[in-house]
Write a protein that holds these residues in place. Structure first.
Motif, PDB file in Angstrom:
ATOM      1  N   ARG A  98      12.411 -29.727  36.052  1.00  0.00           N
ATOM      2  CA  ARG A  98      13.012 -29.379  37.338  1.00  0.00           C
ATOM      3  C   ARG A  98      13.591 -27.963  37.314  1.00  0.00           C
ATOM      4  O   ARG A  98      13.550 -27.235  38.310  1.00  0.00           O
ATOM      5  CB  ARG A  98      14.107 -30.399  37.668  1.00  0.00           C
ATOM      6  CG  ARG A  98      14.499 -30.454  39.132  1.00  0.00           C
ATOM      7  CD  ARG A  98      15.297 -31.717  39.384  1.00  0.00           C
ATOM      8  NE  ARG A  98      15.576 -31.871  40.795  1.00  0.00           N
ATOM      9  CZ  ARG A  98      16.726 -31.529  41.378  1.00  0.00           C
ATOM     10  NH1 ARG A  98      17.684 -30.969  40.657  1.00  0.00           N
ATOM     11  NH2 ARG A  98      16.901 -31.727  42.670  1.00  0.00           N
TER      12      ARG A  98
ATOM     13  N   ALA B  73      19.273 -39.235  34.666  1.00  0.00           N
ATOM     14  CA  ALA B  73      19.270 -37.795  34.943  1.00  0.00           C
ATOM     15  C   ALA B  73      20.193 -37.452  36.106  1.00  0.00           C
ATOM     16  O   ALA B  73      20.551 -36.293  36.292  1.00  0.00           O
ATOM     17  CB  ALA B  73      17.852 -37.317  35.242  1.00  0.00           C
TER      18      ALA B  73
ATOM     19  N   ARG C 164      14.799 -32.914  33.409  1.00  0.00           N
ATOM     20  CA  ARG C 164      15.688 -31.815  33.825  1.00  0.00           C
ATOM     21  C   ARG C 164      15.073 -30.450  33.517  1.00  0.00           C
ATOM     22  O   ARG C 164      15.202 -29.512  34.323  1.00  0.00           O
ATOM     23  CB  ARG C 164      17.038 -31.967  33.135  1.00  0.00           C
ATOM     24  CG  ARG C 164      17.873 -33.118  33.689  1.00  0.00           C
ATOM     25  CD  ARG C 164      19.155 -33.294  32.912  1.00  0.00           C
ATOM     26  NE  ARG C 164      20.036 -34.296  33.539  1.00  0.00           N
ATOM     27  CZ  ARG C 164      21.080 -34.839  32.935  1.00  0.00           C
ATOM     28  NH1 ARG C 164      21.384 -34.490  31.682  1.00  0.00           N
ATOM     29  NH2 ARG C 164      21.835 -35.730  33.558  1.00  0.00           N
TER      30      ARG C 164
ATOM     31  N   TRP D 260      15.167 -41.242  36.183  1.00  0.00           N
ATOM     32  CA  TRP D 260      15.367 -40.057  37.032  1.00  0.00           C
ATOM     33  C   TRP D 260      16.669 -40.172  37.819  1.00  0.00           C
ATOM     34  O   TRP D 260      17.471 -39.241  37.880  1.00  0.00           O
ATOM     35  CB  TRP D 260      14.167 -39.912  37.956  1.00  0.00           C
ATOM     36  CG  TRP D 260      14.244 -38.836  39.006  1.00  0.00           C
ATOM     37  CD1 TRP D 260      14.844 -38.935  40.230  1.00  0.00           C
ATOM     38  CD2 TRP D 260      13.721 -37.507  38.928  1.00  0.00           C
ATOM     39  NE1 TRP D 260      14.706 -37.755  40.928  1.00  0.00           N
ATOM     40  CE2 TRP D 260      14.018 -36.860  40.147  1.00  0.00           C
ATOM     41  CE3 TRP D 260      13.013 -36.807  37.954  1.00  0.00           C
ATOM     42  CZ2 TRP D 260      13.634 -35.549  40.421  1.00  0.00           C
ATOM     43  CZ3 TRP D 260      12.629 -35.497  38.225  1.00  0.00           C
ATOM     44  CH2 TRP D 260      12.940 -34.885  39.438  1.00  0.00           C
TER      45      TRP D 260
ATOM     46  N   LEU E  13      19.643 -37.625  39.395  1.00  0.00           N
ATOM     47  CA  LEU E  13      18.970 -36.877  40.460  1.00  0.00           C
ATOM     48  C   LEU E  13      18.744 -37.777  41.674  1.00  0.00           C
ATOM     49  O   LEU E  13      18.666 -38.994  41.550  1.00  0.00           O
ATOM     50  CB  LEU E  13      17.640 -36.338  39.942  1.00  0.00           C
ATOM     51  CG  LEU E  13      17.772 -35.380  38.739  1.00  0.00           C
ATOM     52  CD1 LEU E  13      16.408 -35.065  38.158  1.00  0.00           C
ATOM     53  CD2 LEU E  13      18.497 -34.110  39.150  1.00  0.00           C
TER      54      LEU E  13
END
Length: 345
Positions: free
Chosen positions: A296, A211, A293, A207, A213
């Protein structure tokens, strides 16, 4: 944590009289098992038990030496530190800190560290000289030579109440020039004391690192507005409203699976978007990142005033010291999201 070991058997040398150990003839017979050069245990002693394996190799230590790394962490009660590689099959050698002045025989059963070992860093646990918790974890994190697995080691030591991130940062301050100390420093910036399994940590690092984030909340309780607990999210994006769960093998049990389905339904009914990751998925980072993703992107991003869920503890929720730490961590996490300009995007 793992239960304390019981009935560990210390290896003995051969004894011509056959009283304190096997005779030369007995040592090559079926009733005895050789553990290292010159040492034996009865053949019915289970050498696959991590603590027994540690005990068997500890007799090779010179005076002032100690078991360190995963071996010491196991003796301190760390269930994760079982002496297996990540594949769950290959055995790791028992790490021995022997100091610069000693050179015991090295083979595939042990790995030797000749770095400085101060006497006050050595204690006896379950009959075995081992390093204190910070030194053991420091050595284990450096052994990994891999940032993510070093974070896993820190998280699992914290989960077992062996060492805290703050304790390790303090320990590191006096060892910034040691081999791979920068790896430890970087790992500590990514560690979480709320993680409860190595694969939860690996999912969280996908994550954050893959990603891209901001840090999520970890093992975060989530309630509905009336104070009913919806569940404890392995990973929670507190701004977008995303829950991530690691679906391990234990989740396959019928009763556990039924609870998982009910929890997922409860999260979704209250406006939280949801994704799962399995152990097989972790081998395909691109797949997991895409799932994170896309989940989200579907999230509601509701402002706090419109949410049908909350992370504020209801009245009567146990007020422990760790709750204060979690509240501080939560505020820091939300600040990260806002500073990165990701709130509402």
């Amino acid at each position: 944590m793992c239960p304390p070991p019981r009935r560990l058997v210390r290896p003995v040398r051969r004894d011509p009289a056959g009283e304190q150990g096997p005779t030369r003839g007995e040592s090559v017979g079926p009733r005895w098992r050789r553990t290292s050069q010159g040492f034996y245990v009865p053949s019915d002693v289970d050498g696959a038990l991590p603590e027994q394996r540690i005990m068997e190799q500890s007799v090779r230590l010179p005076e002032g030496g100690a078991v360190t790394g995963w071996g010491s962490l196991r003796l301190w009660g760390g269930g994760f530190f079982d002496g297996f590689s990540r594949d769950g099959i290959s055995l790791l050698p028992v790490p021995l800190a022997v100091g610069a002045d000693h050179s015991p025989r090295q083979d595939g059963q042990v790995c030797l560290s000749r770095e400085r070992l101060d006497p006050d860093e050595v204690v006896v646990r379950h009959g075995v000289p081992c390093t204190r918790e910070p030194r053991a974890l420091f050595d284990e994190m450096r052994r990994m030579n891999d940032l993510r697995e070093a974070v896993v080691a820190m998280d699992m030591a914290a989960a077992a109440r062996i060492a805290s991130v703050a304790q390790m940062r303090s320990y590191l301050q006096e060892r910034t020039t040691w081999r791979r100390s920068r790896l430890v420093a970087k790992a500590l910036t990514l560690a979480s004391e709320q993680s409860r399994s190595p694969n939860e940590t690996r999912m969280r690092l996908l994550w954050q690192l893959d990603a891209g984030l901001p840090p999520p909340l970890v093992n975060q309780p989530v309630w509905d507005p009336s104070g009913r607990l919806l569940g404890i999210a392995d990973l929670l994006d507190p701004v977008a409203g995303v829950v991530g769960e690691f679906d391990g093998a234990d989740h396959r049990w019928a009763r556990r699976h039924s609870r998982d389905v009910a929890r997922e339904d409860g999260f979704r009914r209250h406006g939280l978007e949801y994704f799962k990751v399995t152990g097989i998925d972790l081998a395909d980072p691109a797949l997991v990142v895409d799932r994170m993703r896309s989940t989200r992107a579907r999230a509601s991003w509701d402002p706090e005033s419109r949410r049908r869920w909350t992370i504020d503890p209801p009245a009567g929720w146990p007020r422990e010291q760790t709750l204060d730490e979690y509240l501080e961590h939560r505020a820091w996490t939300i600040a990260c999201y806002r500073a990165a300009g990701l709130a509402g995007s």
